[in-house]
Motif scaffolding. Structure first.
Motif, PDB file in Angstrom:
ATOM      1  N   TYR A  19      45.072  10.553 -16.872  1.00 16.22           N
ATOM      2  CA  TYR A  19      45.720   9.219 -17.027  1.00 16.22           C
ATOM      3  C   TYR A  19      45.752   8.532 -18.293  1.00 16.22           C
ATOM      4  N   HIS A  20      45.942   9.329 -19.196  1.00 15.45           N
ATOM      5  CA  HIS A  20      46.197   8.834 -20.623  1.00 15.45           C
ATOM      6  C   HIS A  20      47.650   8.727 -20.897  1.00 15.45           C
ATOM      7  N   LYS A  27      49.188   5.348 -16.605  1.00 14.14           N
ATOM      8  CA  LYS A  27      47.794   4.943 -16.402  1.00 14.14           C
ATOM      9  C   LYS A  27      47.442   4.985 -14.904  1.00 14.14           C
ATOM     10  N   GLY A  30      49.309   9.048 -13.589  1.00 14.73           N
ATOM     11  CA  GLY A  30      48.831  10.112 -14.086  1.00 14.73           C
ATOM     12  C   GLY A  30      49.943  11.062 -14.336  1.00 14.73           C
ATOM     13  N   ARG A  73      39.608   7.233 -20.679  1.00 13.95           N
ATOM     14  CA  ARG A  73      41.077   7.196 -20.726  1.00 13.95           C
ATOM     15  C   ARG A  73      41.475   6.631 -22.104  1.00 13.95           C
TER      16      ARG A  73
END
Length: 126
Positions: A19-20, A27, A30, A73
């Motif tokens: 989820y970067h 976010k 993902g 994250r």
């Protein structure tokens, strides 16, 4: 020996779901990421002895990368890569340098084929 030369352990095409990213969709929904890794390690001992205890475990490297990738994250894949490098240096005294590439095939840019990627080259701090 100069940095990034000599023996190395290589792990390629490690796939993770994460989820970067900067955008809210990244976010919340993902996406897939792929990591290629080279770790500079003197492999002369295990090459001569054929003893598993004299080398860095590939499985332990993978576990460290997975934990570093999933625990925090990040907005930028550059920061994801640095987090991985920091975790590897902290976990393995035998690793002298790391080359890590983080690939993001579904980056939010209008490309039909390909991927966005970054690559960091880091030497263990003195």
């Amino acid at each position: 020996m100069t940095p990034f030369s000599g023996d190395r352990i290589i792990l390629s095409d490690l796939g993770f779901y994460g989820y970067h990213g900067l955008f809210s969709e990244e976010k919340s929904l993902g996406q897939r990421f792929f990591i290629d890794l080279q770790c500079g390690v003197d492999l002369s001992g295990p090459a001569q002895t054929d003893a598993i205890g004299s080398t860095v475990s590939y499985a332990a490297i993978y576990d460290t990368v997975k934990t570093a990738f999933e625990t925090r994250r990040m907005h930028l894949i550059e920061a994801v890569a640095q987090n991985i490098v920091d975790a590897l240096f902290a976990a393995f005294d035998d690793i002298d340098w790391v080359i890590v590439r983080v690939r993001k095939p579904e980056a939010p840019i209008a490309m039909v084929r390909g991927e966005a990627a970054i690559e960091l080259h880091r030497v263990r701090p003195a």
